[in-house]
Motif scaffolding. Structure first.
Motif, mmCIF file in Angstrom:
data_model
loop_
_atom_site.group_PDB
_atom_site.id
_atom_site.type_symbol
_atom_site.label_atom_id
_atom_site.label_comp_id
_atom_site.label_asym_id
_atom_site.label_seq_id
_atom_site.Cartn_x
_atom_site.Cartn_y
_atom_site.Cartn_z
ATOM 1 N N ASP A 1 0.851 -1.190 0.000
ATOM 2 C CA ASP A 1 0.000 0.000 0.000
ATOM 3 C C ASP A 1 0.883 1.235 0.000
ATOM 4 O OD1 ASP A 1 -2.326 -1.447 0.084
ATOM 5 O OD2 ASP A 1 -2.918 -0.840 2.118
ATOM 6 N N MET A 2 0.441 2.265 -0.701
ATOM 7 C CA MET A 2 1.064 3.590 -0.614
ATOM 8 C C MET A 2 0.228 4.431 0.343
ATOM 9 S SD MET A 2 3.193 6.101 -1.560
ATOM 10 C CE MET A 2 4.010 5.770 -3.123
ATOM 11 N N VAL A 3 0.876 4.996 1.364
ATOM 12 C CA VAL A 3 0.203 5.815 2.375
ATOM 13 C C VAL A 3 0.803 7.214 2.324
ATOM 14 C CG1 VAL A 3 -0.225 6.103 4.846
ATOM 15 C CG2 VAL A 3 -0.204 3.800 3.842
ATOM 16 N N ILE A 4 -0.056 8.236 2.306
ATOM 17 C CA ILE A 4 0.408 9.618 2.386
ATOM 18 C C ILE A 4 -0.354 10.313 3.504
ATOM 19 C CG2 ILE A 4 0.654 11.838 1.203
ATOM 20 C CD1 ILE A 4 0.773 10.353 -1.441
ATOM 21 N N ASN A 5 0.374 10.852 4.479
ATOM 22 C CA ASN A 5 -0.221 11.600 5.596
ATOM 23 C C ASN A 5 -1.309 10.800 6.328
ATOM 24 O OD1 ASN A 5 1.459 13.582 4.703
ATOM 25 N ND2 ASN A 5 -0.124 15.072 4.227
ATOM 26 N N GLY A 6 -1.062 9.506 6.496
ATOM 27 C CA GLY A 6 -2.005 8.685 7.245
ATOM 28 C C GLY A 6 -3.218 8.241 6.461
ATOM 29 N N THR A 7 -3.207 8.432 5.149
ATOM 30 C CA THR A 7 -4.307 8.009 4.287
ATOM 31 C C THR A 7 -3.782 7.031 3.251
ATOM 32 O OG1 THR A 7 -5.486 10.107 4.547
ATOM 33 C CG2 THR A 7 -6.046 8.792 2.629
ATOM 34 N N GLU A 8 -4.469 5.907 3.104
ATOM 35 C CA GLU A 8 -4.104 4.967 2.053
ATOM 36 C C GLU A 8 -4.557 5.557 0.718
ATOM 37 O OE1 GLU A 8 -5.807 1.043 -0.051
ATOM 38 O OE2 GLU A 8 -6.250 1.233 2.089
ATOM 39 N N VAL A 9 -3.613 5.822 -0.158
ATOM 40 C CA VAL A 9 -3.953 6.400 -1.456
ATOM 41 C C VAL A 9 -3.850 5.382 -2.587
ATOM 42 C CG1 VAL A 9 -3.285 8.738 -0.787
ATOM 43 C CG2 VAL A 9 -1.596 7.240 -1.875
ATOM 44 N N GLY A 10 -3.212 4.241 -2.327
ATOM 45 C CA GLY A 10 -3.086 3.232 -3.367
ATOM 46 C C GLY A 10 -2.704 1.897 -2.786
ATOM 47 N N GLY A 11 -3.063 0.855 -3.490
ATOM 48 C CA GLY A 11 -2.701 -0.480 -3.030
ATOM 49 C C GLY A 11 -2.711 -1.457 -4.179
ATOM 50 N N GLY A 12 -1.921 -2.508 -4.040
ATOM 51 C CA GLY A 12 -1.872 -3.511 -5.096
ATOM 52 C C GLY A 12 -1.120 -4.738 -4.644
ATOM 53 N N SER A 13 -0.824 -5.605 -5.607
ATOM 54 C CA SER A 13 -0.156 -6.861 -5.262
ATOM 55 C C SER A 13 0.411 -7.506 -6.517
ATOM 56 C CB SER A 13 -1.144 -7.829 -4.604
ATOM 57 O OG SER A 13 -2.169 -8.202 -5.518
ATOM 58 N N ILE A 14 1.315 -8.448 -6.285
ATOM 59 C CA ILE A 14 1.709 -9.384 -7.336
ATOM 60 C C ILE A 14 0.600 -10.426 -7.398
ATOM 61 C CG2 ILE A 14 3.435 -11.042 -8.110
ATOM 62 C CD1 ILE A 14 4.335 -8.094 -8.129
ATOM 63 N N ARG A 15 0.154 -10.758 -8.613
ATOM 64 C CA ARG A 15 -1.004 -11.634 -8.775
ATOM 65 C C ARG A 15 -0.599 -13.103 -8.921
ATOM 66 N NH1 ARG A 15 -3.318 -6.780 -7.599
ATOM 67 N NH2 ARG A 15 -3.332 -5.375 -9.383
ATOM 68 N N ILE A 16 -1.543 -13.954 -8.632
ATOM 69 C CA ILE A 16 -1.416 -15.363 -9.001
ATOM 70 C C ILE A 16 -1.557 -15.446 -10.520
ATOM 71 C CG2 ILE A 16 -2.518 -17.628 -8.822
ATOM 72 C CD1 ILE A 16 -3.525 -16.673 -6.007
ATOM 73 N N HIS A 17 -0.703 -16.235 -11.177
ATOM 74 C CA HIS A 17 -0.790 -16.286 -12.639
ATOM 75 C C HIS A 17 -0.858 -17.709 -13.194
ATOM 76 C CE1 HIS A 17 3.584 -16.663 -12.015
ATOM 77 N NE2 HIS A 17 3.623 -17.253 -13.204
ATOM 78 N N ASP A 18 -1.164 -18.697 -12.320
ATOM 79 C CA ASP A 18 -1.355 -20.061 -12.818
ATOM 80 C C ASP A 18 -2.620 -20.649 -12.208
ATOM 81 O OD1 ASP A 18 -0.387 -22.203 -10.491
ATOM 82 O OD2 ASP A 18 0.555 -20.223 -10.331
ATOM 83 N N ARG A 19 -3.254 -21.535 -12.935
ATOM 84 C CA ARG A 19 -4.557 -22.071 -12.537
ATOM 85 C C ARG A 19 -4.479 -22.842 -11.227
ATOM 86 N NH1 ARG A 19 -9.519 -24.043 -15.862
ATOM 87 N NH2 ARG A 19 -10.780 -24.898 -14.179
ATOM 88 N N ALA A 20 -3.454 -23.651 -11.035
ATOM 89 C CA ALA A 20 -3.370 -24.507 -9.844
ATOM 90 C C ALA A 20 -3.331 -23.674 -8.568
ATOM 91 C CB ALA A 20 -2.146 -25.415 -9.937
ATOM 92 N N THR A 21 -2.489 -22.645 -8.557
ATOM 93 C CA THR A 21 -2.389 -21.805 -7.358
ATOM 94 C C THR A 21 -3.676 -21.021 -7.132
ATOM 95 O OG1 THR A 21 -0.013 -21.566 -7.781
ATOM 96 C CG2 THR A 21 -0.993 -20.056 -6.187
ATOM 97 N N GLN A 22 -4.297 -20.534 -8.231
ATOM 98 C CA GLN A 22 -5.543 -19.794 -8.082
ATOM 99 C C GLN A 22 -6.650 -20.693 -7.546
ATOM 100 O OE1 GLN A 22 -6.124 -16.116 -8.922
ATOM 101 N NE2 GLN A 22 -7.389 -16.944 -7.296
ATOM 102 N N GLN A 23 -6.702 -21.951 -8.021
ATOM 103 C CA GLN A 23 -7.707 -22.887 -7.513
ATOM 104 C C GLN A 23 -7.466 -23.183 -6.033
ATOM 105 O OE1 GLN A 23 -10.492 -24.464 -9.362
ATOM 106 N NE2 GLN A 23 -10.949 -24.542 -7.171
ATOM 107 N N MET A 24 -6.192 -23.319 -5.664
ATOM 108 C CA MET A 24 -5.850 -23.549 -4.261
ATOM 109 C C MET A 24 -6.317 -22.379 -3.398
ATOM 110 S SD MET A 24 -2.056 -23.905 -2.536
ATOM 111 C CE MET A 24 -1.683 -22.212 -2.992
ATOM 112 N N MET A 25 -6.124 -21.159 -3.897
ATOM 113 C CA MET A 25 -6.555 -19.986 -3.143
ATOM 114 C C MET A 25 -8.071 -19.979 -2.973
ATOM 115 S SD MET A 25 -5.964 -17.279 -1.461
ATOM 116 C CE MET A 25 -4.219 -17.086 -1.743
ATOM 117 N N PHE A 26 -8.796 -20.264 -4.039
ATOM 118 C CA PHE A 26 -10.259 -20.313 -3.936
ATOM 119 C C PHE A 26 -10.698 -21.360 -2.910
ATOM 120 C CE2 PHE A 26 -10.593 -18.629 -8.521
ATOM 121 C CZ PHE A 26 -10.789 -17.329 -8.064
#
Length: 590
Positions: free
Chosen positions: A472-497
């Motif tokens: 997350d990017m925080v400026i002055n105590g406010t979250e202004v942005g957020g993100g992540s590295i994504r899952i990019h294969d079916r097996a891991t995504q199914q495991m997450m679900f």
């Protein structure tokens, strides 16, 4: 064109020019022999002058009939002002009017169209088209425009391509509530308005568009507050063939570019902090780092002295308010009442005053000796004149409560200056969070976030300890942005679900298209989204995002100007296959 110049354009160098201006009447001042009218448009304000002896009688008579907000056109000659106004750019000149045309008369507005207006929030929102004529609101929207222009310039320079994604999409069960749209053609079926373009931007990565962005409208049906609206705008971005480090560097670059080009500020390199450290030191995953006042834990120093509050507490923690030792008992009681409010929920507050004369006074003197209190003072690294404020209880809850007190003290001590900016990356968030309401784990960000590879083995044994490749990017105590590295294969995504409680059938129904796409060669990818309205409000030094949105909703989610949401006709309801409700009967039952 109905004008040769705007109302903010003329200067001393234009003296003796014949000009045509058009705009709105701001105010008039009639001194008998001379009439002055302030003419306003989007660009500024110009003073018009009508002289009894030199202006034709019909023109000056018409000038005296002008009301506030009349739309007029004038011809005249630019002259130097005798009494100059150094508060406006056109303050050295005025226009001596030779011709006046009323383009449109106006009713008296319900509030004054001035920087400091007498209109309340609800009234100004009802007449938003009038409120938009005021300088502060106009300047906020001009700032928003400038932010958007520079965002596009920076991302274009980084080889990003802007792609529009659909607005009518599929409803998903995770995250906030969706706004849904019934289908006329397919009765009983619904579109949803996007909470974000998440799955589409991932599909663009599968498609080979390795750098995507969009300044995009999103929708969430959630409870509202000053920094939330049911429809809001994101700077939405995704990149392929990258690591987390690439994302952080690229979008730290964006934020620093915006500060430089919009605010003229050289923002220093953005520091990074792990989620666990942010919670331990500040009690928040979006700490305001414009000031220190970090948490100090003294749990082990408080045990065995028969003070029940501390004896039963999992955590005893406090902050050092420097220079506040001479707070009166009334002031400390006010702080205690603040943290006991239902919104915070603390049971009380313990204080230790390290007075300027070197003596130590506390609210727990009868339980702890002066030597023991001196140990506390040393742990806080306090100096004479400091005030230590302590709270105790369950660790997570107590830290959150102390964060509220820290922010209050920051306000009172003037540390939260809106013209000072402190940015921070917060990293290594938990992947999952437990919900007592549903009795299961939910994705802290969303179900497409990749877990740290070294933590995947914990998913079966201790899922709460699994860290996410999230930031997350925080400026002055406010979250202004957020993100992540994504899952990019079916097996891991199914495991997450599976770990999120989806059955295989549910996962296929909701996200089968994405998992199938992963089987056709999805590259490693990740992204981030910035809250554009929120970012604009921080750059503009405002608490609310409303003035940075042309036509916002109120706290009840209503647009009081056009009176929506509103009912639709029975014919429309039938076309959509929806049950027609007798609205009058429904109101009576309610």
């Amino acid at each position: 064109m109905l004008r040769t110049h705007t109302c903010g354009q003329l200067r001393l160098s234009d003296v003796n020019k014949t000009v045509t201006l058009a705009g709105w009447v701001q105010r008039s001042r009639d001194k008998g022999s001379v009439l002055w009218v302030d003419l306003r448009d989007r660009y500024g304000l110009t003073q018009l002058m009508f002289e009894e002896a030199k202006t034709s009688a019909d023109v000056i008579s018409l000038g005296r009939s002008l009301g506030r907000e009349y739309v007029i056109q004038v011809d005249g000659v630019v002259v130097e002002r005798l009494s100059k106004n150094d508060k406006i750019p056109t303050g050295e000149i005025e226009v001596k009017v030779t011709k006046l045309t009323v383009l449109n008369a106006a009713k008296l507005p319900p509030f004054t169209i001035e920087d400091d207006t007498d209109g309340g929030d609800e009234l100004r929102m009802k007449y938003r088209y009038l409120d938009l004529r005021r300088n502060p609101v106009r300047e906020s929207l001009q700032l928003r425009h400038k932010m958007a222009q520079h965002t596009r310039t920076y991302l274009d320079g980084q080889q990003f391509i802007e792609v529009e994604t659909p607005v009518l999409i599929k409803s998903t069960p995770e995250g906030a509530r969706d706004f849904v749209v019934p289908s006329r053609i397919h009765h009983g079926e619904f579109y949803a308005l996007p909470q974000s373009p998440q799955t589409f931007k991932q599909l663009l990565m599968v498609s080979g568009f390795d750098r995507y962005y969009q300044i995009v409208k999103c929708f969430r049906d959630e409870d509202l507050r000053a920094d939330r609206q049911p429809e809001f705008t994101q700077i939405d971005c995704e990149m392929s063939f990258i690591t987390q480090e690439d994302i952080l560097n690229t979008f730290e670059g964006l934020i620093r570019y915006l500060f430089k080009n919009v605010k003229g500020i050289d923002l220093p390199e953005v520091p990074r902090m792990k989620y666990d450290d942010a919670m331990k030191l500040y009690g928040s995953d979006k700490p305001d780092t414009r000031f220190e006042m970090k948490f100090v834990e003294i749990t082990e120093l408080t045990k065995g002295k028969n003070f029940p509050v501390f004896e039963s507490a999992e955590l005893v923690v406090g902050i050092n308010a420097k220079g506040c030792s001479e707070y009166s008992r009334k002031q400390i009681d006010e702080l205690t009442e603040y943290v006991k409010r239902p919104q915070i929920g603390a049971k009380g507050l313990v204080y230790v005053q390290y007075r300027t004369d070197g003596t130590i006074k506390s609210s727990v003197d009868k339980f702890y000796s002066s030597e023991e209190l001196k140990q506390w003072v040393e742990r806080f690294n306090a100096q004479p004149g400091d005030l230590m404020l302590l709270m105790a209880g369950e660790a997570f809850t107590t830290r959150k409560q102390l964060n509220e007190l820290r922010l209050l003290m920051g306000d009172r001590l003037g540390f939260r200056d809106k013209n000072k900016f402190s940015a921070l990356w917060v990293l290594d968030f938990p992947l999952l969070e437990w919900s007592e309401e549903t009795n299961r784990y939910h994705a802290m960000h969303h179900p497409f976030t990749s877990p740290k590879p070294e933590d995947i083995k914990l998913l079966d044994t201790d899922p709460g300890r699994v860290r996410a490749n999230a930031y997350d990017m925080v400026i002055n105590g406010t979250e202004v942005g957020g993100g992540s590295i994504r899952i990019h294969d079916r097996a891991t995504q199914q495991m997450m679900f599976n770990h999120l409680g989806f059955t295989e059938a549910e996962a296929k129904k909701q996200f089968g298209f994405l998992m199938e796409a992963f089987e056709f060669g999805a590259p490693p990818h990740g992204g981030i989204a910035f809250g554009f309205d929120r970012l604009c409000s921080i750059f503009g030094g405002a608490d609310s995002i409303r003035d940075f949105i042309a036509f916002p909703k109120n706290n009840a989610g209503k647009d009081v100007m056009i009176d929506t949401p509103s009912t639709i006709s029975d014919e429309q309801m039938k076309e959509l296959g929806l049950t027609v409700v007798n609205t009058e009967s429904a109101k009576q039952k309610a």
